[in-house]
Design an enzyme around this catalytic site. Structure first.
Site, PDB file in Angstrom:
ATOM      1  N   PRO A  33       0.821  -1.219   0.000  1.00 28.70           N
ATOM      2  CA  PRO A  33       0.000   0.000   0.000  1.00 28.70           C
ATOM      3  C   PRO A  33       0.847   1.259   0.000  1.00 28.70           C
ATOM      4  CG  PRO A  33      -0.029  -1.060   2.176  1.00 28.70           C
ATOM      5  CD  PRO A  33       0.728  -1.973   1.264  1.00 28.70           C
ATOM      6  N   ASP A  34       0.353   2.317  -0.696  1.00 31.06           N
ATOM      7  CA  ASP A  34       1.037   3.609  -0.601  1.00 31.06           C
ATOM      8  C   ASP A  34       0.458   4.375   0.588  1.00 31.06           C
ATOM      9  OD1 ASP A  34      -1.401   4.545  -1.463  1.00 31.06           O
ATOM     10  OD2 ASP A  34      -0.703   5.358  -3.354  1.00 31.06           O
ATOM     11  N   PHE A  35       0.773   5.647   0.706  1.00 32.97           N
ATOM     12  CA  PHE A  35       0.245   6.424   1.836  1.00 32.97           C
ATOM     13  C   PHE A  35      -1.033   7.156   1.476  1.00 32.97           C
ATOM     14  CE2 PHE A  35       4.338   7.166   4.520  1.00 32.97           C
ATOM     15  CZ  PHE A  35       4.323   5.824   4.848  1.00 32.97           C
ATOM     16  N   ARG A  36      -1.099   7.732   0.249  1.00 33.62           N
ATOM     17  CA  ARG A  36      -2.149   8.720  -0.005  1.00 33.62           C
ATOM     18  C   ARG A  36      -3.253   8.303  -0.965  1.00 33.62           C
ATOM     19  NH1 ARG A  36       2.519  10.922   1.040  1.00 33.62           N
ATOM     20  NH2 ARG A  36       2.634  12.281   2.855  1.00 33.62           N
ATOM     21  N   GLN A 103      11.873   6.855  -3.719  1.00 35.80           N
ATOM     22  CA  GLN A 103      11.545   7.143  -2.315  1.00 35.80           C
ATOM     23  C   GLN A 103      11.159   5.845  -1.607  1.00 35.80           C
ATOM     24  OE1 GLN A 103       8.901  10.908  -2.194  1.00 35.80           O
ATOM     25  NE2 GLN A 103       8.897  10.284  -4.333  1.00 35.80           N
ATOM     26  N   ASN A 104      11.065   4.755  -2.370  1.00 33.13           N
ATOM     27  CA  ASN A 104      10.610   3.495  -1.774  1.00 33.13           C
ATOM     28  C   ASN A 104      11.728   2.805  -1.004  1.00 33.13           C
ATOM     29  OD1 ASN A 104       8.209   4.040  -2.907  1.00 33.13           O
ATOM     30  ND2 ASN A 104       8.367   2.557  -4.563  1.00 33.13           N
ATOM     31  N   ASP A 106      11.464  -0.670  -0.413  1.00 36.27           N
ATOM     32  CA  ASP A 106      11.125  -2.084  -0.526  1.00 36.27           C
ATOM     33  C   ASP A 106      12.131  -2.929  -1.301  1.00 36.27           C
ATOM     34  OD1 ASP A 106      10.547  -1.353  -3.211  1.00 36.27           O
ATOM     35  OD2 ASP A 106       8.451  -0.983  -2.723  1.00 36.27           O
ATOM     36  N   HIS A 121      15.291   7.073   0.713  1.00 35.97           N
ATOM     37  CA  HIS A 121      14.786   6.830   2.074  1.00 35.97           C
ATOM     38  C   HIS A 121      15.272   5.513   2.672  1.00 35.97           C
ATOM     39  CE1 HIS A 121      11.311   9.834   1.085  1.00 35.97           C
ATOM     40  NE2 HIS A 121      12.439  10.430   1.385  1.00 35.97           N
ATOM     41  N   THR A 190       4.209   9.003  -7.381  1.00 31.80           N
ATOM     42  CA  THR A 190       4.525   9.779  -6.175  1.00 31.80           C
ATOM     43  C   THR A 190       3.599  10.983  -6.098  1.00 31.80           C
ATOM     44  OG1 THR A 190       6.170  11.156  -5.048  1.00 31.80           O
ATOM     45  CG2 THR A 190       6.490  10.854  -7.419  1.00 31.80           C
TER      46      THR A 190
END
Ligand code: NAD
Length: 241
Positions: A33-36, A103-104, A106, A121, A190
């Site tokens: 899942p993403d954040f937004r 920015q991932n 994973d 990140h 993003t």
């Protein structure tokens, strides 16, 4: 083929200096899942918002709660790269793409075969003991429950940039170099709201800035081309196997 997708294909076909800059939306088609997005982590119910849980202060004060969220939502079992990761890796192998800036956290770009990956990140795949500094791979975290500990008794911390923590200087410098020298810059998956990463777009000097996203972003007016849709599906149309 949709006109914008056709233009993207032509720009990709005509360049050997492409740079990709992406975020959590690149991995949603892999089941992370993403954040937004509407079904992203911000819309799920937790005792604290995700950016609080993923902050340095929270990690230090409520390490057990941090790891509960981290294991449930970010350390997923059996995730695999999707078409977006795969086609970007192919572009690099063909000498057309210079770097992936992500920015991932994973590790899916590397799993797909990409070599030049700037992890702004950090990565869940690297972890270290806060007491003795020993490195631990992700299996060491998964093998334990609760707060993972090193043999020395120290707490293991993921090599992930938490909110309130600074980004690695070398990674930022190299990312700026790649973006400022790029011919085609493809930005995908993003929301472009997490800084300083989102500010990297300012370093692009070319005229082929592509935004691939399911929803509008605050930087849409900067794009030369906007492609709406799922990035895995789009990349598989514009990069042949
Ligand atoms: P975000 O959640 O803020 O935004 C994701 C964006 O991608 C949204 O605009 C959404 O509409 C779009 N999107 C979702 N699925 C898509 C798809 N299949 N194709 C095209 N677009 C899609 O993500 P962000 O901007 O990367 O910022 C979130 C922060 O949280 C970052 O720092 C990121 O590292 C971190 N995060 C990482 C992961 C991961 O490593 N997979 C997952 C969640 C959050």
């Amino acid at each position: 083929m949709d006109e914008n997708i056709q233009t993207l294909k032509e720009w990709i076909d005509g360049s050997d200096n492409i740079v990709f800059f992406g975020g959590a939306g690149v991995s949603t088609e892999s089941g992370i899942p993403d954040f937004r997005s509407v079904d992203g982590l911000y819309h799920q119910k937790y005792d604290y918002p995700p950016e609080t849980i993923l902050s340095h202060t929270f990690f230090m004060r409520k390490t057990e709660d941090f790891y509960k969220f981290y294991r449930d939502k970010l350390l997923l079992e059996g995730v695999k790269p999707n078409k977006a990761h795969e086609r970007l890796a192919l572009l690099e192998q063909r000498g057309k793409l210079k770097a992936v800036i992500t920015q991932n956290i994973d590790g899916l770009h590397q799993m797909a075969g990409s070599k030049e990956v700037m992890e702004l990140h950090g990565s869940v795949l690297r972890n270290y003991c806060m007491k003795c500094g020993k490195f631990h791979d992700v299996e060491d975290i998964k093998a334990q429950s609760g707060v993972p500990k090193c043999e020395c008794g120290g707490i293991i911390k993921p090599d992930v940039v938490l909110y309130e923590e600074g980004l690695d200087n070398m990674t930022i410098t190299k990312s700026i170099q790649y973006i400022s020298n790029a011919d085609v810059l493809i930005i995908g998956g993003t929301s472009l709201v997490v800084y300083p990463a989102a500010g990297l777009i300012d370093y692009y000097r070319g005229h082929k800035l592509v935004l691939i996203n399911m929803q509008p972003t605050p930087q849409d007016d900067r794009a030369d081309l906007i492609v709406r849709g799922k990035i895995g599906e789009i990349m598989s149309q514009v990069v042949e196997e």
